[in-house]
Design an enzyme around this catalytic site. Structure first.
Site, PDB file in Angstrom:
ATOM      1  N   HIS A   1       0.806  -1.243   0.000  1.00 41.42           N
ATOM      2  CA  HIS A   1       0.000   0.000   0.000  1.00 41.42           C
ATOM      3  C   HIS A   1       0.827   1.275   0.000  1.00 41.42           C
ATOM      4  CE1 HIS A   1      -3.576  -2.369   0.682  1.00 41.42           C
ATOM      5  NE2 HIS A   1      -3.193  -2.766   1.883  1.00 41.42           N
TER       6      HIS A   1
ATOM      7  N   ASP B   1      -2.721 -11.196  -1.291  1.00 39.52           N
ATOM      8  CA  ASP B   1      -3.168 -10.588  -0.035  1.00 39.52           C
ATOM      9  C   ASP B   1      -4.675 -10.314  -0.153  1.00 39.52           C
ATOM     10  OD1 ASP B   1      -1.623  -8.636   2.282  1.00 39.52           O
ATOM     11  OD2 ASP B   1      -3.663  -8.027   1.727  1.00 39.52           O
TER      12      ASP B   1
ATOM     13  N   HIS C   1      -6.175  -7.764   0.629  1.00 29.93           N
ATOM     14  CA  HIS C   1      -6.411  -6.364   0.268  1.00 29.93           C
ATOM     15  C   HIS C   1      -5.895  -6.072  -1.144  1.00 29.93           C
ATOM     16  CE1 HIS C   1      -6.366  -6.294   4.765  1.00 29.93           C
ATOM     17  NE2 HIS C   1      -7.340  -5.405   4.606  1.00 29.93           N
TER      18      HIS C   1
ATOM     19  N   ASP D   1      -3.385 -12.791   4.878  1.00 29.86           N
ATOM     20  CA  ASP D   1      -4.681 -12.426   5.465  1.00 29.86           C
ATOM     21  C   ASP D   1      -5.849 -12.955   4.634  1.00 29.86           C
ATOM     22  OD1 ASP D   1      -4.121 -10.681   3.413  1.00 29.86           O
ATOM     23  OD2 ASP D   1      -4.359  -8.853   4.604  1.00 29.86           O
TER      24      ASP D   1
HETATM   25  N1  ZLM Z   1      -8.989   2.621  11.714  1.00 31.20           N
HETATM   26  N2  ZLM Z   1      -5.113  -0.796  16.720  1.00 31.20           N
HETATM   27  C1  ZLM Z   1      -3.971  -3.897   5.399  1.00 31.20           C
HETATM   28  C2  ZLM Z   1      -4.249  -2.528   5.968  1.00 31.20           C
HETATM   29  C3  ZLM Z   1      -5.667  -2.364   6.460  1.00 31.20           C
HETATM   30  C4  ZLM Z   1      -8.938   2.657   7.721  1.00 31.20           C
HETATM   31  C5  ZLM Z   1     -10.425   2.152   9.751  1.00 31.20           C
HETATM   32  C6  ZLM Z   1      -8.137   2.040  12.743  1.00 31.20           C
HETATM   33  C7  ZLM Z   1      -7.462  -1.917  10.802  1.00 31.20           C
HETATM   34  C8  ZLM Z   1      -7.136  -1.858  12.212  1.00 31.20           C
HETATM   35  C9  ZLM Z   1      -4.709  -0.139  14.467  1.00 31.20           C
HETATM   36  C10 ZLM Z   1      -4.724  -0.711  18.125  1.00 31.20           C
HETATM   37  C11 ZLM Z   1      -2.166  -5.266   4.180  1.00 31.20           C
HETATM   38  C12 ZLM Z   1      -8.829   1.164   7.431  1.00 31.20           C
HETATM   39  C13 ZLM Z   1      -9.574   1.542  10.862  1.00 31.20           C
HETATM   40  C14 ZLM Z   1      -8.881   1.202  13.766  1.00 31.20           C
HETATM   41  C15 ZLM Z   1      -9.019   4.145   9.733  1.00 31.20           C
HETATM   42  C16 ZLM Z   1      -7.553  -1.437   8.692  1.00 31.20           C
HETATM   43  C17 ZLM Z   1      -4.395  -0.091  15.807  1.00 31.20           C
HETATM   44  C18 ZLM Z   1      -7.566  -2.543  14.469  1.00 31.20           C
HETATM   45  C19 ZLM Z   1      -6.497  -1.723  14.925  1.00 31.20           C
HETATM   46  O1  ZLM Z   1      -6.775  -2.281  17.169  1.00 31.20           O
HETATM   47  C20 ZLM Z   1      -6.151  -1.624  16.336  1.00 31.20           C
HETATM   48  C21 ZLM Z   1      -5.400   0.466  18.811  1.00 31.20           C
HETATM   49  C22 ZLM Z   1      -5.773  -0.972  14.000  1.00 31.20           C
HETATM   50  C23 ZLM Z   1      -6.090  -1.050  12.623  1.00 31.20           C
HETATM   51  C24 ZLM Z   1      -7.871  -2.592  13.129  1.00 31.20           C
HETATM   52  N3  ZLM Z   1      -7.064  -1.017   9.860  1.00 31.20           N
HETATM   53  C25 ZLM Z   1      -8.224  -2.885  10.157  1.00 31.20           C
HETATM   54  N4  ZLM Z   1      -8.246  -2.550   8.842  1.00 31.20           N
HETATM   55  C26 ZLM Z   1      -7.342  -0.748   7.382  1.00 31.20           C
HETATM   56  C27 ZLM Z   1      -5.925  -0.952   6.867  1.00 31.20           C
HETATM   57  C28 ZLM Z   1      -2.508  -4.061   5.061  1.00 31.20           C
HETATM   58  O2  ZLM Z   1      -2.569  -6.462   4.810  1.00 31.20           O
HETATM   59  O3  ZLM Z   1      -2.848  -5.215   2.943  1.00 31.20           O
HETATM   60  C29 ZLM Z   1      -0.674  -5.327   3.836  1.00 31.20           C
HETATM   61  C30 ZLM Z   1       0.258  -5.333   4.981  1.00 31.20           C
HETATM   62  N5  ZLM Z   1      -7.601   0.645   7.529  1.00 31.20           N
HETATM   63  O4  ZLM Z   1      -9.795   0.491   7.163  1.00 31.20           O
HETATM   64  C31 ZLM Z   1      -9.616   3.079   8.873  1.00 31.20           C
HETATM   65  C32 ZLM Z   1     -10.106   3.411   7.548  1.00 31.20           C
HETATM   66  C33 ZLM Z   1      -8.193   3.534  10.895  1.00 31.20           C
HETATM   67 ZN    ZN Z   2      -3.884  -7.348   3.508  1.00 32.08          ZN
HETATM   68 CA    CA Z   3      -4.504  -8.717  -3.201  1.00 29.30          CA
END
Ligand code: ZLM
Ligand code: ZN
Ligand code: CA
Length: 392
Positions: free
Chosen positions: A150, A185, A187, A279
């Site tokens: 990403h 992946d 995503h 994932d």
């Molecule tokens: N919020 N903590 C995949 C990347 C996925 C953006 C909604 C954060 C999380 C997630 C972070 C501890 C790859 C979004 C989500 C909650 C804005 C995403 C920190 C839980 C936590 O518990 C959490 C406090 C966090 C982040 C869930 N973020 C789930 N999904 C995605 C990014 C990366 O696998 O493709 C490659 C390595 N972000 O959905 C939000 C819109 C931030």
């Molecule tokens: Zn992913």
């Molecule tokens: Ca993919």
């Protein structure tokens, strides 16, 4: 073209930096770099380290990272620490407003301790992997700490800061005319697609979970529609296979093999980069897909069977015992020893992590049978992607 009985050995290089183990994105953050240490530990206890050339390399330099990322952004990554983030208001503002870092206690891309070291490490690994296949020393090169698909030119996104994949592909392009990038992946591989969107020398092909725009349960990053196909010279060289949540091995491979097979046939790449984000496995904390370890690894075997220089990179994966099991098994696939791995996980120090998968590499999955509706959607998607490919 792929053959079924594929017993030919491959020369495999493998990158692992023990510096990854203590990297901490923050309390309860879902991205846990130590999963790579767990995978490495399994690879070791299964006796596979002697079957590979170990890539010892220095961390990527600032200049190497600037081959894709903006100087301003690279300078920021270098200077960011939890302390500078807390004490330097202008640095913090720049990070948040322009470069996707920080913002809130639950930030996807926080400014954590040793961030720069971490980025230089995994990027250096992917560059070394690319060089190992370029100089002909290896047929396959592995970096499970890479695959951060990403990251953008001047912006961190989705737990990714430096796009090691783009750096590695650029390295391959110095020597190979055409490179195919396949992304399993859960995503969408948006950062890699964006970097090569107008190129006809790199074909990007991402399989991912996708919920139609405006849908309540919108899945990150929201891009990767089947009609995103690249621009200008790169038209038809960006391909996307959006999938419904819950897709299992059978449905996945009804799409994966025909689509990848056709892409290989029409594009005729000279090298392959496979992002093996874990994932998409059943039971992942974020992915919502239903692949088994064998189903996921089947993608690796299939691409390996084309006998082209192959880079295997990591990516996502949030149920860390599943991730480690999968990348260990895929390392075995690379060296051609997957049939020799006992299913029972040996004692190696991390064995307690595998208790809730019965201490078995191939943990049990329970995919729901594909519904008529989702099978129809998948057929339509396959038809559209093959139609795009027929334009080349
Ligand atoms: N919020 N903590 C995949 C990347 C996925 C953006 C909604 C954060 C999380 C997630 C972070 C501890 C790859 C979004 C989500 C909650 C804005 C995403 C920190 C839980 C936590 O518990 C959490 C406090 C966090 C982040 C869930 N973020 C789930 N999904 C995605 C990014 C990366 O696998 O493709 C490659 C390595 N972000 O959905 C939000 C819109 C931030
Ligand atoms: Zn992913
Ligand atoms: Ca993919």
């Amino acid at each position: 073209s792929p053959s079924c009985a594929d017993d030919k050995k491959r020369r495999v290089s493998y990158y692992y930096d023990p510096g990854i183990a203590p990297i901490d994105f923050g309390k309860e953050h879902v991205m846990v770099p130590a999963r790579v240490a767990m995978a490495h530990s399994l690879v070791g206890v299964y006796g596979m380290l002697g079957d590979m050339r170990r890539l010892r390399t220095r961390p990527a330099t600032e200049a190497e990272i600037r081959r894709y990322h903006s100087p301003e952004y690279v300078g920021l990554l270098r200077d960011l620490t939890p302390e500078s983030y807390a004490n330097n208001a202008s640095l913090r503002q720049k990070a948040q407003e322009h470069h996707g870092i920080g913002v809130g206690g639950d930030a996807d891309c926080p400014a954590f301790a040793r961030l720069w070291e971490y980025c230089r490490g995994y990027a250096g690994g992917s560059l070394a992997a690319a060089r190992a296949v370029v100089d002909g020393a290896s047929d396959i090169a592995i970096n499970w700490s890479g695959g951060m698909h990403h990251a953008c030119h001047a912006k961190a996104s989705g737990f990714c800061y430096v796009n090691d994949i783009v750096l590695a592909i650029n390295e391959l392009l110095d020597c190979f005319r055409r490179v195919i990038y396949v992304d399993i992946d859960a995503h969408h591989g948006d950062g890699v697609q964006e970097a090569f969107v107008d190129s006809n020398r790199v074909m990007t092909l991402s399989f991912h979970r996708y919920d139609t725009k405006g849908c309540r349960k919108w899945f990150f990053p929201g891009s990767g529609d089947v009609d995103e196909i690249g621009k200008d010279t790169g038209r038809y060289y960006s391909l996307n296979v959006p999938l419904d949540a819950g897709v299992g091995d059978d449905e996945y491979h009804k799409l994966f093999k025909p689509v990848v097979g056709k892409a290989m046939e029409v594009f005729q790449p000279e090298a392959i980069v496979l992002q093996c984000g874990a994932d998409s496995l059943s039971g992942d904390r974020l992915g919502g897909m239903e692949l088994s370890v064998r189903g996921h690894a089947e993608c690796v075997s299939y691409l390996r069977s084309f006998n082209l220089p192959l880079l295997l990179l990591g990516g996502g994966g949030y149920t860390i015992n599943h991730v480690a099991s999968t990348w260990c098994y895929e390392t075995a696939v690379a060296i051609g020893k997957e049939r020799e791995l006992p299913d029972e996980i040996p004692r190696h120090g991390y064995e307690l992590f595998y208790e809730n998968q019965g201490n078995k590499l191939h943990y049990r999955t329970s995919p729901a049978p594909a519904s008529k509706k989702s099978s129809n959607t998948a057929e339509t998607t396959k038809g559209k992607v093959l139609e795009h490919l027929s334009e080349i």
